[in-house]
Write a protein that holds these residues in place. Structure first.
Motif, mmCIF file in Angstrom:
data_model
loop_
_atom_site.group_PDB
_atom_site.id
_atom_site.type_symbol
_atom_site.label_atom_id
_atom_site.label_comp_id
_atom_site.label_asym_id
_atom_site.label_seq_id
_atom_site.Cartn_x
_atom_site.Cartn_y
_atom_site.Cartn_z
ATOM 1 N N CYS A 50 -62.681 -26.130 -22.359
ATOM 2 C CA CYS A 50 -61.271 -26.393 -22.651
ATOM 3 C C CYS A 50 -60.394 -25.673 -21.640
ATOM 4 N N ASN A 51 -59.673 -26.417 -20.820
ATOM 5 C CA ASN A 51 -58.833 -25.747 -19.831
ATOM 6 C C ASN A 51 -57.639 -25.044 -20.486
ATOM 7 N N GLN A 52 -57.361 -25.386 -21.742
ATOM 8 C CA GLN A 52 -56.277 -24.697 -22.449
ATOM 9 C C GLN A 52 -56.553 -23.199 -22.550
ATOM 10 N N ALA B 231 -58.954 -19.078 -17.717
ATOM 11 C CA ALA B 231 -58.072 -18.280 -16.857
ATOM 12 C C ALA B 231 -57.613 -19.140 -15.680
ATOM 13 N N GLY B 232 -56.346 -19.130 -15.414
ATOM 14 C CA GLY B 232 -55.785 -19.949 -14.332
ATOM 15 C C GLY B 232 -55.238 -21.253 -14.865
ATOM 16 N N CYS B 233 -56.006 -21.923 -15.722
ATOM 17 C CA CYS B 233 -55.571 -23.222 -16.268
ATOM 18 C C CYS B 233 -54.610 -23.048 -17.446
ATOM 19 N N SER B 234 -54.790 -21.959 -18.218
ATOM 20 C CA SER B 234 -54.055 -21.857 -19.484
ATOM 21 C C SER B 234 -52.547 -21.864 -19.269
ATOM 22 N N ASP B 235 -52.091 -21.403 -18.103
ATOM 23 C CA ASP B 235 -50.647 -21.438 -17.854
ATOM 24 C C ASP B 235 -50.288 -22.347 -16.675
ATOM 25 N N CYS B 236 -51.177 -23.278 -16.352
ATOM 26 C CA CYS B 236 -50.922 -24.188 -15.227
ATOM 27 C C CYS B 236 -50.099 -25.380 -15.711
ATOM 28 N N ALA B 237 -49.090 -25.726 -14.927
ATOM 29 C CA ALA B 237 -48.214 -26.846 -15.302
ATOM 30 C C ALA B 237 -48.986 -28.157 -15.409
ATOM 31 N N PHE B 238 -50.119 -28.246 -14.704
ATOM 32 C CA PHE B 238 -50.830 -29.531 -14.633
ATOM 33 C C PHE B 238 -51.995 -29.634 -15.617
ATOM 34 N N GLN B 239 -52.071 -28.653 -16.504
ATOM 35 C CA GLN B 239 -53.191 -28.590 -17.441
ATOM 36 C C GLN B 239 -53.407 -29.902 -18.195
ATOM 37 N N SER B 240 -52.319 -30.546 -18.645
ATOM 38 C CA SER B 240 -52.457 -31.758 -19.473
ATOM 39 C C SER B 240 -53.071 -32.910 -18.696
ATOM 40 N N TYR B 241 -52.974 -32.864 -17.377
ATOM 41 C CA TYR B 241 -53.469 -33.984 -16.566
ATOM 42 C C TYR B 241 -54.869 -33.706 -16.013
ATOM 43 N N CYS B 242 -55.293 -32.447 -16.115
ATOM 44 C CA CYS B 242 -56.489 -31.994 -15.417
ATOM 45 C C CYS B 242 -57.667 -31.886 -16.399
ATOM 46 N N GLY B 243 -58.745 -31.257 -15.964
ATOM 47 C CA GLY B 243 -59.916 -31.094 -16.820
ATOM 48 C C GLY B 243 -60.465 -29.683 -16.712
ATOM 49 N N HIS C 274 -63.639 -19.850 -11.064
ATOM 50 C CA HIS C 274 -62.555 -19.024 -10.532
ATOM 51 C C HIS C 274 -61.582 -19.983 -9.860
ATOM 52 N N ARG C 275 -60.452 -20.268 -10.525
ATOM 53 C CA ARG C 275 -59.566 -21.333 -10.066
ATOM 54 C C ARG C 275 -58.983 -21.122 -8.658
ATOM 55 N N PRO C 276 -58.624 -19.904 -8.258
ATOM 56 C CA PRO C 276 -58.043 -19.770 -6.907
ATOM 57 C C PRO C 276 -58.989 -20.209 -5.796
ATOM 58 N N GLY D 92 -62.884 -25.739 -5.622
ATOM 59 C CA GLY D 92 -62.596 -27.012 -4.974
ATOM 60 C C GLY D 92 -62.046 -28.021 -5.971
ATOM 61 N N PHE D 93 -62.511 -27.952 -7.200
ATOM 62 C CA PHE D 93 -62.030 -28.843 -8.269
ATOM 63 C C PHE D 93 -60.537 -28.614 -8.490
ATOM 64 N N CYS D 94 -60.156 -27.342 -8.604
ATOM 65 C CA CYS D 94 -58.752 -27.003 -8.838
ATOM 66 C C CYS D 94 -57.902 -27.404 -7.635
ATOM 67 N N LYS D 95 -58.388 -27.084 -6.444
ATOM 68 C CA LYS D 95 -57.617 -27.389 -5.228
ATOM 69 C C LYS D 95 -57.337 -28.887 -5.139
ATOM 70 N N ASN E 264 -57.353 -31.209 -7.563
ATOM 71 C CA ASN E 264 -56.474 -31.756 -8.599
ATOM 72 C C ASN E 264 -55.045 -31.260 -8.450
ATOM 73 N N MET E 265 -54.896 -29.977 -8.138
ATOM 74 C CA MET E 265 -53.541 -29.443 -7.993
ATOM 75 C C MET E 265 -52.805 -30.172 -6.876
ATOM 76 N N GLU E 266 -53.503 -30.375 -5.770
ATOM 77 C CA GLU E 266 -52.875 -30.985 -4.599
ATOM 78 C C GLU E 266 -52.568 -32.469 -4.842
HETATM 79 S S1 SF4 Z 1 -54.935 -27.734 -11.392
HETATM 80 FE FE1 SF4 Z 1 -56.351 -25.961 -11.374
HETATM 81 S S2 SF4 Z 1 -55.389 -24.375 -12.653
HETATM 82 FE FE2 SF4 Z 1 -54.371 -26.351 -13.075
HETATM 83 S S3 SF4 Z 1 -55.456 -27.153 -14.873
HETATM 84 FE FE3 SF4 Z 1 -56.430 -28.037 -13.023
HETATM 85 S S4 SF4 Z 1 -58.134 -26.682 -12.544
HETATM 86 FE FE4 SF4 Z 1 -56.765 -25.578 -13.958
#
Ligand code: SF4
Length: 495
Positions: free
Chosen positions: A415-417, A420-432, A448-450, A453-456, A458-460
């Protein structure tokens, strides 16, 4: 005498108590993007979040009304709106009901290709001991139909499943009959490189209502480079197979997927133009998966996520140009994300789900009866990493698979909710969450979200799509909406 109207406050008194609802935010293009629990967003002036935290937003302003309408604040008059918000959140998570929908059957590990990026530790074409047995097929079909979902998809893959065509002919009628007896809807798809597809096989698929999904990595020079086989004619066979399959099965029953290798990175226009030339109306710009054979051959196929994102953005620009020219071509990853951003609905796409879709929305039955949480976790097992093996069809039932230690460990990081990193990310609802990706790439299911590659990615990509949304060019938004509202033509099975 002119009759004057009472001011609005006469009908709706100004709120005395303003409270915040859960929301997350990010700075984008000099503004603040606020996203509520249901994934609805609002672009607001810089400083809005601070004003909300300080309680200094003017309750008479249009901004306040927008914040209230988007369920970011509430006051004494909001109670009916909270029910609306609850309904929206339920709709967003509707994909969780009736799991598991997609069931992948590894009919055989044999393959006559030797693709550098293959996710399967394939076996040579003659080794029959890597085929699924009838007993394993029977148990796997029974487990598939034990799923609470009223409608399931059975995907037959390999290796190259057409090398075990007799097993396909055994499984298809059996699955259809069992589904009928249990009152379940059943779609069947075969994922094949088409190199060995005869007209008789294709006619069988037509008669049994089986759809075909194949691989097309781009024009001949690239496809043949990515997908070596004896004779170096993978492209020619794929194109011939696609044309025959369209003739025999019907044009809408044949779909193609591409994989981006290091060799693809300089050729995004040629890849897209090949899809247009071949009359496909969907394309999925997919990065290579960091699993299985792809990991072993990393130096040949791998690249940094930054480089993929350049490829993706160039590709999306070109796809938009193609659409502006009057040819409808949908980029699938953008379509999935835009659906999450612009509509109330979630999607069935496993990689962008929270709780993660692995096991919950996809199960893989290996040729030997082992059951995995996803195709990627099967790849890890081929590399002696059994972390995501849930059990075996001959020993387990659905309950024991889902209560296994492997499943429980994975669910905890699903659960990304709460990550760490995802719980306060603006894009959490769209991501996994994708615990399997993070286990494979970072040795830790939580990840480790920073440095992920998955985070990078999706965020981008999400930021990039929001830049289009913020720009609000009518033609671009018209194209995006057409991707969301038009009936898909020959779309691939997206895991
Ligand atoms: S963009 Fe990164 S920090 Fe944000 S919800 Fe997705 S994986 Fe988590």
């Amino acid at each position: 005498m002119a009759r004057s109207f009472y001011p609005a406050e006469h009908f709706a008194p100004l709120p005395q108590h303003v409270s915040l609802l859960p929301f997350r935010f990010a700075r984008l293009a000099g503004q603040e993007l606020l996203v509520n629990e249901a994934g609805e967003y609002l672009f607001t002036p810089d400083g809005t979040t601070r004003a909300l935290a300080d309680g200094t937003v003017d309750v008479q302003s249009d901004l306040y009304k927008d914040l209230k309408a988007k369920h970011i604040v509430y006051d004494e008059t909001s109670s009916p709106l909270l029910d609306v918000l609850a309904t929206k959140i339920r709709t967003k998570y509707d994909h969780l009901s009736g799991a598991t929908k997609l069931h992948i059957f590894v009919v055989t590990l044999r393959c006559e290709h030797s693709c550098h990026y293959c996710q399967v530790s394939r076996q040579t074409a003659t080794k029959g001991e890597f085929d699924m047995s009838e007993a394993t097929a029977n148990r796997s079909i029974a487990l598939m139909l034990d799923s609470p979902s009223p409608h399931v998809t059975m995907e037959l893959q390999g290796g190259e499943p057409l090398l075990a065509f007799d097993m396909i002919q055994y499984m298809v009628p059996r699955a259809k009959e069992q589904a009928r007896l249990r009152g379940k809807g059943l779609d069947i798809v075969v994922t094949t490189n088409l190199a060995c597809a005869t007209d008789e096989m294709l006619a069988y698929f037509r008669d049994e209502g089986v759809r075909v999904s194949t691989s097309l990595d781009g024009p001949a020079f690239l496809h043949n480079k990515n997908r070596p086989r004896p004779g170096n004619d993978s492209y020619e066979r794929a194109i011939d197979g696609i044309e025959r399959a369209r003739t025999i099965l019907g044009w809408t029953n044949v779909a193609a997927l591409m994989t981006t290798t290091a060799a693809s990175l300089e050729h995004v226009h040629e890849i897209i133009d090949e899809y247009v030339r071949r009359d496909f109306h969907t394309i999925f710009l997919r990065p290579i998966s960091p699993y299985g054979f792809a990991l072993k051959t990393k130096t040949k196929t791998g690249y940094e996520m930054e480089r993929f994102l350049e490829f993706y953005k160039q590709g999306l620009d070109h796809i938009l140009e193609v659409n502006r020219g009057g040819y409808r071509l949908t980029e699938i990853y953008s379509q999935i994300l835009l659906s999450k951003i612009l509509t109330p609905h979630g999607t069935g796409y496993v990689d962008l789900q929270s709780p993660a879709g692995e096991a919950w929305n996809v199960l893989v039955y290996n040729y030997d009866g082992d059951v995995f949480a996803s195709d990627e976790s099967r790849m890890l097992a081929e590399m002696q990493d059994w972390t995501f093996r849930l059990g075996n069809v001959h020993k387990d039932n659905r309950r024991s698979l889902f209560m296994s230690e492997a499943a429980m460990n994975m669910f905890e990081a699903s659960c990304n909710q709460s990550l760490a990193g995802c719980s306060d990310c603006a894009f959490q609802s769209y991501c996994g969450a994708d615990p399997i990706y993070h286990h494979a790439t970072q040795g830790d299911m939580y990840g480790h979200r920073p440095t992920s590659g998955f985070c990078k990615r999706n965020m981008e990509v999400i930021k990039h799509l929001f830049s289009f949304i913020n720009e609000d060019d009518p033609q671009t938004m018209g194209i995006f909406w057409s991707w969301l509202t038009d009936k898909p033509i020959a779309g691939p099975v997206i895991k």
